[in-house]
Design an enzyme around this catalytic site. Sequence first.
Site, PDB file in Angstrom:
ATOM      1  N   HIS A   1       0.793  -1.236   0.211  1.00 13.56           N
ATOM      2  CA  HIS A   1       0.023  -0.278   0.081  1.00 13.56           C
ATOM      3  C   HIS A   1       0.865   1.184   0.089  1.00 13.56           C
ATOM      4  O   HIS A   1       0.427   2.334  -0.327  1.00 13.56           O
ATOM      5  CB  HIS A   1      -1.159  -0.165   1.056  1.00 13.56           C
TER       6      HIS A   1
ATOM      7  N   SER B   1       3.947   2.335   8.492  1.00 13.84           N
ATOM      8  CA  SER B   1       3.631   1.095   7.469  1.00 13.84           C
ATOM      9  C   SER B   1       4.949   1.065   6.744  1.00 13.84           C
ATOM     10  O   SER B   1       5.818   1.822   6.297  1.00 13.84           O
ATOM     11  CB  SER B   1       2.642   1.647   6.469  1.00 13.84           C
TER      12      SER B   1
ATOM     13  N   ASP C   1       1.053  -7.689   2.466  1.00 12.09           N
ATOM     14  CA  ASP C   1       1.265  -6.001   2.217  1.00 12.09           C
ATOM     15  C   ASP C   1       2.787  -5.692   2.103  1.00 12.09           C
ATOM     16  O   ASP C   1       3.229  -5.062   2.885  1.00 12.09           O
ATOM     17  CB  ASP C   1       0.683  -5.190   3.334  1.00 12.09           C
TER      18      ASP C   1
END
Length: 718
Positions: free
Chosen positions: A93, A653, A229
């Site tokens: 992402h 992230s 991810d």
Amino acid sequence: MRKRSIFLMLVLILEGMMCQADEGMWIPMLLKKYNIEDMQKQGFKLTAEDIYNINQASLKDAVIGLGREGSPFFHFCTGELISNEGLIVTNHHCAFDMIQSHSSLEHNYLRDGFWAKTKKDELANPGITASILVRMEDVTSRINAVLKPEMSIEERTQKIKEVSSELEKEAVKGTNLMANIKPYFNGNQYFMSVFKIYKDVRLVGAPPSAIGKFGGDTDNWMWPRHTGDFSVLRIYAGPDNEPAAYSPDNKPYQPASFFKISVKGVQEGDFTMVFGYPGTTNEYLTSFAIEQIQNIENPHKIAIRTAKLNIINAAMESDELLRIKYASKAAGIANAWKKWQGEIKGLKRFNTVAKKQREEATFQKWASNRQVYNNLLDNYQKLYEKRKDLVLAAAYLNEAGKRGAEIVGWSASVRNRMKNKNFAENPALYKQKLKKEAEEYYKDYDLNTDKKILVEMLKLYHRNLPEKWIPKEVLKSAGNKGPEAYVENLFEKSLLVDTAALFDFIDKSNAESYKKLEKDPFWKLYTSMDELYVRKIKPELDKIQSEIVRLNQVWLAGLMEMDSDKVFYADANSTLRVAYGKVQGYSPYDGAYYKHYTTLKGIMEKDNPEIYDYNVPQRLREIYQKRDFGTYAQDGEVPVCFIATNHTTGGNSGSPVLNSEGHLIGLNFDRAWDGVMSDMQYDSEICRNISVDIRYVLFIIDKLAGAGHLIDEMIIVE
Ligand code: ARG
Ligand code: ASP
């Protein structure tokens, strides 16, 4: 009576201690002073110098802040080096926009994934930067030296800006480094970070979205989770290994250090640490602020985004091209939308407002004979009372107004570009630039979808705001024909909906042409929104906000003075931090316990070709059937994700998740829904960060992508 109060005191002390464990985002250069002893007690086997050392290579040299050229100090994500040829892993992402921008119907990398066969095939991402922290410095005393108590808020702010900029320049004079000073502890301290910033970052590989975004927005912010991810990038440098603008001649960057990868796996209770760039937290907010977030700001912003998402999701379901166009936008809108909902839930569940009120009562007692602090809470209350109304109007302008339907903001971009003096001075170049920008804009634009959004936004305005907060043009849309007809009319009259006409207009334009755009109905709508904001809302709100910022500084200084034995941590501010805790499951509600990890088996359980978010790639099904797991399985299954008690937030992230030896065991990518209020109140019982297990990453690279040459670049240890 006495017994009871001793008991209560004990409970309070214990409560205080429990909050401490696992909570906090710590400053690397201060680990030695405040944390390393505790970290080692929790199982960490390295030293503070192994993490942060300015005289020789340390783990910090392998952590990457991902940024954009115009704002390199704002790190939208973290990444980490995993080879001596500049190979980086981060989240899928985080690279989503890069993957999307290289995607088309012919090369649908979003859907099918992308793997560069050789370095020549790696794709450039203009504008993306990769920062590596060189050193940090406490500059508090140098900033404080120029501040005087009698200065007004504006004078203080101005002075701080001036000195910071001087100090930053001085720190990097004669080098290719960049320095940036930021306030910590609500402006009670200042630290400077000095970075080396690389500008040639290429896309090496990404799994299909059905892996990298498996579970999509349905599973986002949720545990148990099965998202792979991750994506792979590479930093390129000039011939001297120093930062250089993109050039085909650049060489893979040779880092001072990179992470070794451990395939030993994780057990519940294991020490774990996250090393990355958390963006923003607000752990020291007062009850007044939390009350407004919980009851005004979040609920309205959620309602506006729900309306947008209903329209966008229906469009994406209806057509594959619309799915590509809106994939990235929808993910962005849905992400905060869902988080705000979890946040409200968590704040209510933990009664955060009441808890803060109790803390404030304690503070007030302590402050009653201290002049600096005595009126603080009263002042807060008055300011928040004034803020209430304004913050609602501002939320509408941001979410439903200028950034509601895209065409509204776009009209302003085009007009502003054409009015700029560059445009008049160098028309050929700037016309070309504007056309390029327009191409990108229309590539991902769908007129019908945007039209529907605009209608909904106008309706929401009328439904939820008092007349004084509704821009003049928006008021008009309530006329007897209603918003639908009003919007239809705008689209009919605008120059901006027909790309051929717009390009023709740009080609033939001169220095005065922007005036024609000022007659465009979307520009009129935009300016009427902007006017209301600039005239009535912003000045008031800015003033209140700057007074609150000032109070926040005094408030935190007071808390620290009152509780002088406690080690406080600074709110996240997009600078490098260490969070540590342990791998651990949790109980979401009475009677249930979530395990600390998930496996490929769970992906197969969720598999459903009918549901976009759960449609497992055929190749993965086959590999699973053959049980071709290589060396990546544990107890017969391939691990996919795991959770831990690390205190993280947006920006974290892609952060490396490390074990007690400093080896990479996973990539952080999310938090569990039940605990996302951790930006305002962390609770180790329920706050969990979610990571993708590095063994799943290797498994996908090796078995699904067949990109074993990348694995050969890494150092893998047990
Ligand atoms: N919730 C994660 C974070 O805040 C991941 C977001 C991207 N994924 C998505 N399905 N939208 O950024
Ligand atoms: N998903 C977030 C990010 O993109 C991480 C989080 O908020 O926990 O940084």
